[in-house]
Design a protein around this motif. Structure first.
Motif: not given
Ligand code: AMP
Ligand code: MG
Length: 408
Positions: A39-49, A141-142, A144-149, A155-165
């Motif tokens: 799950a995402a611990p914070v919202s993404l993006p974390p701030f308006d930008n 994008d996401v 906070a608290g949303t399950v992303v995977l 775990l391929g390239a996309g999934e690892l990217g999501v986990l890092a994000s």
């Protein structure tokens, strides 16, 4: 003889669960299967930008801007991506801002630099932005608290990217099963050595180790040993500490020196059976050691060993990895040449598959089908299935074909 499907069922009733999850650093987890909800611990993006390089403005200030009647504004701040300062603008001002930089308080749109003269102290704006133009909202994008995977994802390239994000440094996954491969046979010689009369190079340990890696296991080639019973059993027991699956080749048929069968029959936990198939009739499967490590004793003929691996070992590895065990993908094809098959056995004939312009696959059986004739394996990318009761198939007949894994 037992049917092919019965043997697979038996194997999967023993190999009935994935390996216990472990925590791995992200890059080490590539190709493994997720064992947790991420799950995402914070919202993404974390701030308006800002979505663009340009100027953060108050839309009402620039509502009338056109190239004929531009609006000029003083630039009161310069905000780069990564800037952690707190910025705000008031009506009548603007801030230069870069893509990904936090939006200053008070701003409600970004004017792309292309609509301006690019000024640093003062900027000329030639076009009016809509409200919220080029702003990326926190959480769009996401949240906070949303399950992303979810568990079960490879775990391929996309999934690892999501986990890092979402900030993950490590992740809980099912480890790759460690598959240890051991060939037996007194006739075997290591590649790189000279052959004496009666000897052949050990190829099975290479084929099987590579096949294990191809299906996502950690293949470990122990190599080969002779036909000395005590040595075979000792070696197998030594290998247990590093194996989630053991594979042997050779020594399981009816010969006088069929050592694998001889020593493992005594343990009582490995069954030797004839499976109604060709190639690959003599099969053994069971468990060995305190941890009840699954062991596959495959026949020694190189093609039999390879086909047996694809039918029997592959689904077991998939299950241990946390995937659904699946047979090789099947397609329908037309035979280019007639074939024969023994009554009462399911044949798996090596073939080359081509996709015709007419939307149909064609399966061309290789000419050297003997289970010792390994050379054709390199040109083979499919196995034509000939059902048990069928003994002959004419050219042009429709058949089911298993597609073999090919390294890209
Ligand atoms: P076996 O199952 O031990 O009776 O072996 C059947 C045939 O496969 C024999 O002709 C063996 O020489 C051959 N064979 C067994 N093991 C290997 C191996 N590791 N590499 C290549 N050929 C093998
Ligand atoms: Mg042998």
């Amino acid at each position: 003889m037992i049917p092919v499907d019965r043997h697979i069922e038996r194997i999967l009733s023993v190999v009935d669960a994935p390996l216990e999850p472990i925590e791995l650093a992200l890059m080490e987890a590539q190709g493994t299967v997720l064992a947790e909800e991420a799950a995402a611990p914070v919202s993404l993006p974390p701030f308006d930008n800002s979505a663009m390089d340009g100027y953060a403005v108050v839309t009402s200030d620039v509502a009338t801007a056109t190239s004929d009647a531009p609006v000029s504004l003083p630039v009161v701040a310069d905000i780069a991506a990564g800037d952690t300062g707190a910025y705000a603008i008031r009506p009548g001002m603007c801030a230069r801002i870069m893509t990904g930089a936090p939006l200053p308080g008070g701003a409600d749109a970004v004017v792309p630099v292309e609509w301006t003269d690019g000024g640093v102290a003062k900027v000329r704006i030639d076009r009016a932005p809509k409200l919220h133009n080029a702003i990326r909202r926190a959480g769009e994008d996401v949240a906070a608290g949303t399950v992303v995977l979810r568990p079960g994802r490879t775990l391929g390239a996309g999934e690892l990217g999501v986990l890092a994000s979402v900030g993950r440094r490590t992740v809980r996954v099912h480890p790759r099963p460690r598959v240890v491969v051991l060939s037996t046979g007194a006739e075997l010689v290591d590649v790189g050595k000279q052959l004496a009369t009666g000897q052949i190079w050990d190829s099975n340990s290479y084929t099987l180790t590579a096949a294990a890696s191809e299906v996502g296991a950690l293949g470990y080639r122990h190599g080969f040993i002779g036909d000395e019973p005590a040595l075979v059993l000792d070696t197998l027991e030594d290998l247990l500490v590093r194996a989630d699956i053991l594979i042997t080749s050779g020594g399981v048929s009816m010969g006088a020196h069929d050592v694998v069968k001889e020593v493992l029959s005594r343990l009582g936990t490995v069954d030797f059976t004839k499976v109604a198939m060709q190639p690959g009739m003599p099969q053994g499967f069971g468990v060995i050691g305190e941890d009840r490590t699954p062991i596959f004793t495959l026949p020694g003929n190189p093609v039999s060993a390879y086909v047996s691996f694809q039918l029997f070992v592959r689904p077991a590895i998939q299950r241990m990895r946390g995937l659904d065990p699946r047979a090789l993908p099947t397609v329908n094809a037309r035979l280019t040449h007639p074939v024969r098959s023994p009554q009462g056995k399911r044949s798996f004939l090596r073939a080359t598959l081509t996709y015709g312009g007419d939307g149909e696959y064609r399966a061309a059986p290789v000419t050297r089908q003997g289970s010792h004739q390994l050379s054709a394996l390199a040109e083979t990318d499919a196995l034509v299935i000939v059902p048990e009761e069928v003994t002959e198939l004419a050219a042009g007949v429709g058949v089911k074909v298993l597609r073999l894994p090919r390294t890209p």
